[in-house]
Design an enzyme around this catalytic site. Sequence first.
Site, mmCIF file in Angstrom:
data_model
loop_
_atom_site.group_PDB
_atom_site.id
_atom_site.type_symbol
_atom_site.label_atom_id
_atom_site.label_comp_id
_atom_site.label_asym_id
_atom_site.label_seq_id
_atom_site.Cartn_x
_atom_site.Cartn_y
_atom_site.Cartn_z
ATOM 1 N N LEU A 141 64.859 46.045 21.967
ATOM 2 C CA LEU A 141 63.509 45.696 21.473
ATOM 3 C C LEU A 141 62.944 47.095 20.350
ATOM 4 C CD1 LEU A 141 61.103 43.660 21.407
ATOM 5 C CD2 LEU A 141 60.155 45.175 22.724
ATOM 6 N N PHE B 125 47.615 44.674 18.295
ATOM 7 C CA PHE B 125 48.715 43.832 18.665
ATOM 8 C C PHE B 125 48.681 42.684 17.712
ATOM 9 C CE2 PHE B 125 51.819 44.737 22.386
ATOM 10 C CZ PHE B 125 52.075 45.744 21.946
ATOM 11 N N GLN C 8 60.282 33.100 23.869
ATOM 12 C CA GLN C 8 59.696 33.654 22.850
ATOM 13 C C GLN C 8 60.902 34.460 22.090
ATOM 14 O OE1 GLN C 8 56.701 37.024 23.526
ATOM 15 N NE2 GLN C 8 55.659 35.821 21.805
ATOM 16 N N HIS D 67 63.252 37.250 23.980
ATOM 17 C CA HIS D 67 62.394 38.293 24.535
ATOM 18 C C HIS D 67 61.595 37.885 25.806
ATOM 19 C CE1 HIS D 67 59.790 41.908 24.580
ATOM 20 N NE2 HIS D 67 58.619 41.115 24.195
ATOM 21 N N HIS E 53 61.152 37.865 19.868
ATOM 22 C CA HIS E 53 60.605 38.648 19.219
ATOM 23 C C HIS E 53 61.164 38.859 17.922
ATOM 24 C CE1 HIS E 53 58.826 42.676 18.884
ATOM 25 N NE2 HIS E 53 58.224 42.452 19.841
ATOM 26 N N ARG F 180 53.476 33.610 23.343
ATOM 27 C CA ARG F 180 52.780 34.892 23.832
ATOM 28 C C ARG F 180 52.342 35.841 22.781
ATOM 29 N NH1 ARG F 180 53.930 39.924 26.513
ATOM 30 N NH2 ARG F 180 55.965 39.793 25.411
ATOM 31 N N GLU G 237 56.519 46.037 18.920
ATOM 32 C CA GLU G 237 55.457 45.343 18.130
ATOM 33 C C GLU G 237 54.404 46.407 17.599
ATOM 34 O OE1 GLU G 237 54.259 41.417 18.610
ATOM 35 O OE2 GLU G 237 52.154 41.851 18.616
ATOM 36 N N ARG H 213 53.951 36.398 16.461
ATOM 37 C CA ARG H 213 55.405 36.568 16.912
ATOM 38 C C ARG H 213 56.052 35.603 16.410
ATOM 39 N NH1 ARG H 213 55.672 39.676 22.745
ATOM 40 N NH2 ARG H 213 54.846 41.612 21.767
HETATM 41 P P1 FAD Z 1 60.097 42.051 36.110
HETATM 42 O O1 FAD Z 1 59.349 43.134 36.023
HETATM 43 O O2 FAD Z 1 60.976 41.423 35.369
HETATM 44 O O3 FAD Z 1 60.589 42.344 37.607
HETATM 45 C C1 FAD Z 1 61.594 41.152 38.127
HETATM 46 C C2 FAD Z 1 61.798 41.932 39.694
HETATM 47 O O4 FAD Z 1 62.522 40.908 40.379
HETATM 48 C C3 FAD Z 1 62.920 43.005 39.531
HETATM 49 O O5 FAD Z 1 62.558 44.161 40.620
HETATM 50 C C4 FAD Z 1 64.386 42.147 39.933
HETATM 51 O O6 FAD Z 1 64.969 43.195 40.236
HETATM 52 C C5 FAD Z 1 63.863 41.566 40.813
HETATM 53 N N1 FAD Z 1 64.594 40.258 41.020
HETATM 54 C C6 FAD Z 1 65.051 39.313 40.309
HETATM 55 N N2 FAD Z 1 65.908 38.467 40.889
HETATM 56 C C7 FAD Z 1 66.005 38.901 42.079
HETATM 57 C C8 FAD Z 1 66.936 38.518 43.046
HETATM 58 N N3 FAD Z 1 67.757 37.398 42.881
HETATM 59 N N4 FAD Z 1 66.902 39.179 44.208
HETATM 60 C C9 FAD Z 1 66.069 40.159 44.372
HETATM 61 N N5 FAD Z 1 65.213 40.768 43.445
HETATM 62 C C10 FAD Z 1 65.350 39.952 42.146
HETATM 63 N N6 FAD Z 1 54.757 42.929 27.937
HETATM 64 C C11 FAD Z 1 53.370 43.415 27.464
HETATM 65 O O7 FAD Z 1 52.510 42.623 28.071
HETATM 66 N N7 FAD Z 1 53.374 44.546 26.916
HETATM 67 C C12 FAD Z 1 54.330 44.955 26.229
HETATM 68 O O8 FAD Z 1 54.150 46.162 25.375
HETATM 69 C C13 FAD Z 1 55.769 44.584 26.576
HETATM 70 N N8 FAD Z 1 56.836 45.250 26.144
HETATM 71 C C14 FAD Z 1 57.917 44.775 26.358
HETATM 72 C C15 FAD Z 1 59.076 45.486 25.937
HETATM 73 C C16 FAD Z 1 60.513 45.066 26.314
HETATM 74 C C17 FAD Z 1 61.834 45.716 25.822
HETATM 75 C C18 FAD Z 1 60.489 43.832 27.146
HETATM 76 C C19 FAD Z 1 61.841 43.221 27.673
HETATM 77 C C20 FAD Z 1 59.245 43.178 27.665
HETATM 78 C C21 FAD Z 1 58.299 43.876 27.274
HETATM 79 N N9 FAD Z 1 56.835 42.984 27.834
HETATM 80 C C22 FAD Z 1 55.929 43.443 27.416
HETATM 81 C C23 FAD Z 1 57.212 41.860 28.873
HETATM 82 C C24 FAD Z 1 56.799 42.517 30.061
HETATM 83 O O9 FAD Z 1 57.472 43.739 30.293
HETATM 84 C C25 FAD Z 1 57.423 41.507 31.279
HETATM 85 O O10 FAD Z 1 56.860 40.162 30.964
HETATM 86 C C26 FAD Z 1 56.789 42.038 32.534
HETATM 87 O O11 FAD Z 1 57.124 43.292 32.819
HETATM 88 C C27 FAD Z 1 57.484 40.909 33.639
HETATM 89 O O12 FAD Z 1 57.091 41.641 35.021
HETATM 90 P P2 FAD Z 1 57.484 40.781 36.291
HETATM 91 O O13 FAD Z 1 56.840 41.657 37.451
HETATM 92 O O14 FAD Z 1 56.994 39.258 36.085
HETATM 93 O O15 FAD Z 1 58.835 40.616 36.361
#
Ligand code: FAD
Length: 576
Positions: free
Chosen positions: A249, A119, A233, A347, A235, A382, A252, A283
């Site tokens: 997206l 990456f 960030q 991103h 992307h 990041r 990468e 990035r």
């Molecule tokens: P999230 O997965 O965003 O989950 C948030 C949760 O909170 C959800 O269940 C939502 O419903 C809930 N929620 C929010 N507000 C409320 C509310 N008011 N009431 C009730 N529930 C609520 N990172 C990497 O390391 N490698 C990768 O290859 C990578 N690829 C990516 C590709 C894309 C297209 C994107 C957008 C991101 C990518 N990322 C990657 C980043 C990574 O996916 C995220 O940073 C990570 O998954 C965030 O996880 P999380 O558990 O913190 O939050």
Amino acid sequence: MRQRYTTDVLVIGTGGAGLRAAIELHDQGLKVLLVGKRPKADAHTVLAAGGINAALATVDVDDHWAIHAADTLQEGRMLGDPRMVELLCQQAPKAITELEAWGMPFARTSSGLIDQRYFGAHRYRRTCFVGDYTGLEIIKALIREVEYRQIPILERAYISDLLHTGNRVNGAYGFWLADQHEFAIESKAVILATGGHIHSYQRSSSRRRENTGDGMALGLQVGAYLADMELVQFHPSGMIFPHELAGTLVTEAVRGEGGRLYNRHGERFMQRYDAERMELSTRDRVALANYTEIIEGRGTEHGGVWLDISHMPASLIHERLPRMVEQFQAVGVDITREAMQIAPTAHYSMGGLQVEPFSHATNIAGLYAAGEVTAGVHGANRLGGNSLAEILVFGRIAGQHAAEYVRHHSKQSLHEAQMQAAAERLAWASQQSGAFQRSLIDQLQQVVWHGAGVVRNEQTLEASLDQLNTLRFQSQQRSVGAADIAATLDLQSMLLTAEATILAALMRPESRGAHQRSDYPATDPLWQRTIVVKPYRDEHDRLRLQLDTQLIPTASEQVQTAFNHQEYSVAGRLVE
Ligand code: FAD
């Protein structure tokens, strides 16, 4: 009549961070309740494509956690918290072993070891993956474990308020998205795992109505601090065409697998921005390079640049990038034969709730946070793959420390007055026109994209702050039409977190990583500091934000020894 739940720990968010925290709490013998506003297996984490980092050294034998930490800190332009980064990099291999035990189908080398890909800006191949749908497989594995433990999940349930007495949380309030019925949850501790705030940007890589900054806003409402909010960030590669898909997206991993960037003249322009690392540069540098090419008139007809992987064998592209093949096939582009048109897209929120590095406790008693909703690991840039590692490592750690907190604190019952205040807020939201509130969200996204985007300056930031104030005023006015309570509340969270981003961006008079100020193009060593956003109530009981700065501790000797002392050319010119 509102429903009532009681639990030891409430985990808000069913993405990777929330699910992992819940597993830990259950395994520590606590009663835990998970709540998410989306269906349980469809949190934002499922979008994560390219992979998850851990210095396993299965492919590049010289890799080590300390080198991973050094890369993360240096490429974060030294704004990450070394204590958190070191913990992350030490614990990431354990998170991979755990996922493997939970049935994660990682790609393998010919000798059967977990395969690792490059990456951007990592010195070694340390990104573990499952094709380009790594996040989806992580969620599947975690959901299996959650269901095996019979941990209850409230799906499509929106948390609108945290409930607290004094400086201590004792539950949350919300409503079901299906029928708007309200519920209150009494808990001894709460973990916020609600993801980031990038939906505030017109063009963002998530492209779903989530990432509206709810957790950050919920925290601010009860006095929790935010940090690093100016660090968003961008992307380098989001789709640009067709218009409806702009922002989606392009992983990468395309560059990781050999993808090359070209401008409209067919020039491989990364030569001018980072001749050593080319497309595998960081990035922030690649995003700024793409942005500069486009803004200076060397972009494609749709305002992007070309990303081309068609020189690689079609079989490899199908094997390693199946989701990208499908994504572009759907719009008539065969990436095994043609180049993709791409442009920068918002991103990831590198800022968020400020947490104590080792426990992930916020400054509010009983309130913990994990995942993208927090600040501290990524600094000003990041590294791809670090977020999936973060949600697993710190989801577990937040669960462990919330359990410890619960064991040492007695229950504080919810009072009717607390729930009544939250119910009044929902009653207000249910009287607003959803169509009007959604139109204000569209406007806010444009304001933030143009004012606090890839390149900002005092003028654009001040103008966007004024526009936000106008939008806030309009959002409070009575509007007639069918209600959309979720959109009305989303907008309030977006207004608050966008304001935090703009204020912090105004305060940082330098360019560093993803924070590019055209009026302060140089990096200022004096600003190797964290900007902290602290909420307070004014004389009208309105929530206001004030800013402070904090020094960043130094890295351990072991990590300093691993710093990379090679200089990279940075030729990104700033444009207004
Ligand atoms: P999230 O997965 O965003 O989950 C948030 C949760 O909170 C959800 O269940 C939502 O419903 C809930 N929620 C929010 N507000 C409320 C509310 N008011 N009431 C009730 N529930 C609520 N990172 C990497 O390391 N490698 C990768 O290859 C990578 N690829 C990516 C590709 C894309 C297209 C994107 C957008 C991101 C990518 N990322 C990657 C980043 C990574 O996916 C995220 O940073 C990570 O998954 C965030 O996880 P999380 O558990 O913190 O939050």
